[in-house]
Design a protein around this motif. Structure first.
Motif, PDB file in Angstrom:
ATOM      1  N   TYR A  51     -39.066 -18.954 -20.852  1.00  0.00           N
ATOM      2  CA  TYR A  51     -38.583 -17.970 -21.810  1.00  0.00           C
ATOM      3  C   TYR A  51     -39.738 -17.470 -22.679  1.00  0.00           C
ATOM      4  CZ  TYR A  51     -35.287 -16.598 -25.587  1.00  0.00           C
ATOM      5  OH  TYR A  51     -34.556 -15.957 -26.533  1.00  0.00           O
ATOM      6  N   CYS A  52     -40.731 -18.319 -22.887  1.00  0.00           N
ATOM      7  CA  CYS A  52     -41.849 -17.965 -23.756  1.00  0.00           C
ATOM      8  C   CYS A  52     -42.972 -17.249 -23.012  1.00  0.00           C
ATOM      9  CB  CYS A  52     -42.417 -19.214 -24.412  1.00  0.00           C
ATOM     10  SG  CYS A  52     -41.240 -20.060 -25.472  1.00  0.00           S
ATOM     11  N   CYS A  53     -42.847 -17.085 -21.697  1.00  0.00           N
ATOM     12  CA  CYS A  53     -43.902 -16.470 -20.903  1.00  0.00           C
ATOM     13  C   CYS A  53     -43.333 -15.282 -20.148  1.00  0.00           C
ATOM     14  CB  CYS A  53     -44.497 -17.474 -19.918  1.00  0.00           C
ATOM     15  SG  CYS A  53     -45.207 -18.904 -20.764  1.00  0.00           S
ATOM     16  N   PRO A  54     -43.176 -14.108 -20.799  1.00  0.00           N
ATOM     17  CA  PRO A  54     -42.519 -12.983 -20.198  1.00  0.00           C
ATOM     18  C   PRO A  54     -43.166 -12.526 -18.913  1.00  0.00           C
ATOM     19  CG  PRO A  54     -43.168 -12.527 -22.481  1.00  0.00           C
ATOM     20  CD  PRO A  54     -43.659 -13.879 -22.153  1.00  0.00           C
ATOM     21  N   ALA A  55     -44.468 -12.761 -18.751  1.00  0.00           N
ATOM     22  CA  ALA A  55     -45.128 -12.328 -17.530  1.00  0.00           C
ATOM     23  C   ALA A  55     -44.570 -13.058 -16.314  1.00  0.00           C
ATOM     24  CB  ALA A  55     -46.636 -12.573 -17.647  1.00  0.00           C
ATOM     25  N   MET A  56     -44.060 -14.288 -16.513  1.00  0.00           N
ATOM     26  CA  MET A  56     -43.542 -15.069 -15.396  1.00  0.00           C
ATOM     27  C   MET A  56     -42.182 -14.556 -14.955  1.00  0.00           C
ATOM     28  SD  MET A  56     -44.535 -18.869 -16.740  1.00  0.00           S
ATOM     29  CE  MET A  56     -43.672 -19.661 -15.407  1.00  0.00           C
ATOM     30  N   HIS A  57     -41.351 -14.088 -15.890  1.00  0.00           N
ATOM     31  CA  HIS A  57     -40.015 -13.601 -15.536  1.00  0.00           C
ATOM     32  C   HIS A  57     -39.486 -12.730 -16.663  1.00  0.00           C
ATOM     33  CE1 HIS A  57     -36.135 -13.809 -13.359  1.00  0.00           C
ATOM     34  NE2 HIS A  57     -35.671 -13.532 -14.576  1.00  0.00           N
ATOM     35  N   ARG A  58     -39.271 -11.465 -16.377  1.00  0.00           N
ATOM     36  CA  ARG A  58     -38.686 -10.564 -17.369  1.00  0.00           C
ATOM     37  C   ARG A  58     -37.185 -10.542 -17.139  1.00  0.00           C
ATOM     38  NH1 ARG A  58     -40.134  -7.301 -21.242  1.00  0.00           N
ATOM     39  NH2 ARG A  58     -39.221  -5.222 -21.548  1.00  0.00           N
ATOM     40  N   VAL A  59     -36.443 -11.078 -18.098  1.00  0.00           N
ATOM     41  CA  VAL A  59     -35.001 -11.237 -17.955  1.00  0.00           C
ATOM     42  C   VAL A  59     -34.321  -9.870 -18.046  1.00  0.00           C
ATOM     43  CG1 VAL A  59     -32.946 -12.346 -18.883  1.00  0.00           C
ATOM     44  CG2 VAL A  59     -35.153 -13.523 -18.984  1.00  0.00           C
ATOM     45  N   LYS A  60     -33.495  -9.552 -17.055  1.00  0.00           N
ATOM     46  CA  LYS A  60     -32.791  -8.268 -17.015  1.00  0.00           C
ATOM     47  C   LYS A  60     -31.391  -8.442 -17.595  1.00  0.00           C
ATOM     48  CE  LYS A  60     -33.332  -5.424 -13.674  1.00  0.00           C
ATOM     49  NZ  LYS A  60     -33.269  -4.767 -12.347  1.00  0.00           N
ATOM     50  N   VAL A  61     -31.130  -7.724 -18.688  1.00  0.00           N
ATOM     51  CA  VAL A  61     -29.845  -7.793 -19.384  1.00  0.00           C
ATOM     52  C   VAL A  61     -29.136  -6.448 -19.248  1.00  0.00           C
ATOM     53  CG1 VAL A  61     -28.682  -8.147 -21.593  1.00  0.00           C
ATOM     54  CG2 VAL A  61     -30.742  -9.476 -21.037  1.00  0.00           C
ATOM     55  N   ASP A 232     -29.658 -10.420 -14.721  1.00  0.00           N
ATOM     56  CA  ASP A 232     -29.609 -11.858 -14.987  1.00  0.00           C
ATOM     57  C   ASP A 232     -28.512 -12.229 -15.979  1.00  0.00           C
ATOM     58  OD1 ASP A 232     -32.012 -12.512 -13.435  1.00  0.00           O
ATOM     59  OD2 ASP A 232     -33.071 -11.396 -14.996  1.00  0.00           O
ATOM     60  N   VAL A 233     -28.233 -11.344 -16.924  1.00  0.00           N
ATOM     61  CA  VAL A 233     -27.205 -11.567 -17.942  1.00  0.00           C
ATOM     62  C   VAL A 233     -26.429 -10.270 -18.113  1.00  0.00           C
ATOM     63  CG1 VAL A 233     -26.717 -12.207 -20.336  1.00  0.00           C
ATOM     64  CG2 VAL A 233     -28.665 -13.245 -19.150  1.00  0.00           C
ATOM     65  N   ILE A 234     -25.105 -10.384 -18.241  1.00  0.00           N
ATOM     66  CA  ILE A 234     -24.251  -9.217 -18.456  1.00  0.00           C
ATOM     67  C   ILE A 234     -23.589  -9.365 -19.822  1.00  0.00           C
ATOM     68  CG2 ILE A 234     -22.245  -7.926 -17.635  1.00  0.00           C
ATOM     69  CD1 ILE A 234     -22.844  -9.146 -14.831  1.00  0.00           C
ATOM     70  N   VAL A 235     -23.616  -8.294 -20.617  1.00  0.00           N
ATOM     71  CA  VAL A 235     -22.927  -8.270 -21.904  1.00  0.00           C
ATOM     72  C   VAL A 235     -21.858  -7.184 -21.819  1.00  0.00           C
ATOM     73  CG1 VAL A 235     -23.153  -8.076 -24.399  1.00  0.00           C
ATOM     74  CG2 VAL A 235     -25.058  -8.982 -23.055  1.00  0.00           C
ATOM     75  N   ASN A 236     -20.611  -7.594 -21.893  1.00  0.00           N
ATOM     76  CA  ASN A 236     -19.497  -6.678 -21.705  1.00  0.00           C
ATOM     77  C   ASN A 236     -19.000  -6.140 -23.040  1.00  0.00           C
ATOM     78  OD1 ASN A 236     -17.167  -5.316 -20.766  1.00  0.00           O
ATOM     79  ND2 ASN A 236     -15.954  -7.160 -21.097  1.00  0.00           N
ATOM     80  N   CYS A 237     -19.292  -4.856 -23.296  1.00  0.00           N
ATOM     81  CA  CYS A 237     -18.819  -4.170 -24.501  1.00  0.00           C
ATOM     82  C   CYS A 237     -18.023  -2.940 -24.078  1.00  0.00           C
ATOM     83  CB  CYS A 237     -19.988  -3.758 -25.377  1.00  0.00           C
ATOM     84  SG  CYS A 237     -21.082  -5.096 -25.885  1.00  0.00           S
ATOM     85  N   SER A 238     -17.189  -3.107 -23.059  1.00  0.00           N
ATOM     86  CA  SER A 238     -16.522  -1.961 -22.442  1.00  0.00           C
ATOM     87  C   SER A 238     -15.249  -1.535 -23.152  1.00  0.00           C
ATOM     88  CB  SER A 238     -16.220  -2.264 -20.967  1.00  0.00           C
ATOM     89  OG  SER A 238     -15.392  -3.403 -20.834  1.00  0.00           O
TER      90      SER A 238
END
Length: 384
Positions: A51-61, A232-238
């Motif tokens: 989580y602290c190393c964005p270059a390793m994995h950019r989380v798609k929300v 990677d993560v879904i936020v439902n504000c529909s």
């Protein structure tokens, strides 16, 4: 120590210690952080090493929905978690959302099954956020400003102070002299609150989201599992769409109808406690309402004119009719969908009814906390 320095530069955050404890690191926004006013500093979290190393994995929300709740949630996440790539997906954007038709006065009724302290927190965080905007040079562009007036009751209510009374400004009981203006009413409350006009506020939020690196895509989402193939993560504000998207039968349409008139001499709002009649002066006109059932424009106008006779000379500007996402209680909680054996976290933030603007920033901050929990507990699994 090299990684710690990188974290400070990339995320604008500060470590509590100079060494890792296992594979995690406790972090909190510093006082000088550009988003420290939006994200309470008390929301500490434990960040996994990935989580602290964005270059390793950019989380798609993915944030589903572009009304005031969806955009507020997207902005909060994008500003607080810059290692995340935030995308808003919706079939309607401003000026065509339900939020665009809202009267926009910060005010709330009490939900039956949500702890009062939690509702108060939602209200206060939203009020404080908007008060900062109203006190800034951005107020005019954002359509956010202070508004003073009265809420009046036909009978003296059992509780004379609502749970939000100490969140607004200068709350008090109306004097006999003030009540003389409304002879059919026996009790009233006087206070200063905030008016947030979404035709201006939503474009302002969109620009703020873009500045934080977020993007917006015109897409009607019909399946969260399909969305899990890409994010990677879904936020439902529909909002009302959650009835079809999730099969949530607790969500139901609540009809709203308002008129806008030109009456620049009106400076104070008036709201009848049942919510069926109100007069809200604004920047581009005065909003007259309202109804939660079928009604015609003339009936709304006549009710408002009885409260404020000078409306008889007001010039009509327009009308809005729409459906709000009614629900017994808002849903702000975690869930998940399974996609090819992969567990994709889902955070729900919908069902605010007529109080979407009033609670939007507060529930967005709770949604942010839930997203953090999802990421802390389980790093995103590889998408196939």
């Amino acid at each position: 120590m090299t990684v710690t320095s990188s974290v400070q530069w990339r995320m604008g955050i500060q470590t509590r210690s100079s060494s890792f404890k296992g594979m995690s690191l406790t972090v909190t926004p510093p006082a000088h952080s550009p988003f420290s006013t939006q994200v309470p500093r008390s929301l500490l979290f434990v960040a996994p090493f990935w989580y602290c190393c964005p270059a390793m994995h950019r989380v798609k929300v993915a944030v589903v929905g572009a009304g005031v709740v969806g955009l507020s949630t997207a902005v909060v996440i994008a500003e607080a978690l810059p290692h995340c790539s935030v995308t808003v997906l919706a079939d309607r954007f401003t000026p065509n959302t339900t939020s665009d038709g809202a009267a926009g006065i910060l005010f709330a009724s009490q939900f039956p099954d949500v702890p009062v302290e939690q509702q108060r927190r939602w209200f206060k965080r939203t009020f404080d956020h908007l008060l900062l905007i109203a006190s800034s040079p951005e107020a005019g562009v954002a359509g956010v400003f202070l508004s003073s007036g009265w809420q009046i009751f036909r009978e003296v209510p059992p509780e004379k102070k609502p749970y939000w009374s100490d969140c607004v400004l200068s709350f008090g009981t109306m004097t006999d002299a003030e009540l003389k203006r409304f002879p059919q009413y026996k009790f009233g409350q006087a206070f200063t609150t905030i008016k947030c006009e979404c035709p201006s506020y939503l474009p302002w939020l969109q620009k703020r989201l873009e500045k934080a690196g977020g993007i917006m895509i015109h897409e009607k989402v019909t399946d969260l599992a399909e969305l899990g193939l890409r994010y990677d993560v879904i936020v439902n504000c529909s909002g009302l769409g959650s009835r079809e998207l999730l099969g949530d039968e607790d969500v139901h349409p609540v009809r709203g109808q308002v008129l806008r008139v030109h009456a620049p001499w009106l400076q104070h709002f008036v709201r009848v406690a049942d919510g069926h009649t109100y007069i809200y002066p604004g920047a581009g006109g005065v909003t007259l309402g309202g109804t939660r059932q079928a009604a015609d424009s003339q009936a709304i106008f006549e009710r408002c004119r009885r409260l404020e006779p000078s409306l008889g000379s007001a010039r009509p500007l327009g009308e809005w009719v729409g459906l709000r996402p009614g629900r017994r209680n808002p849903r702000v909680e975690r869930g998940h969908v399974r996609v090819h054996g992969r567990r994709v976290p889902v955070v729900h933030n919908y069902g605010h009814g007529g109080w979407g603007i009033t609670l939007s920033w507060g529930t967005a901050l709770d949604a942010l906390d839930l997203v953090r929990q999802c990421l802390n507990e389980r790093p995103p699994e590889a998408r196939l």
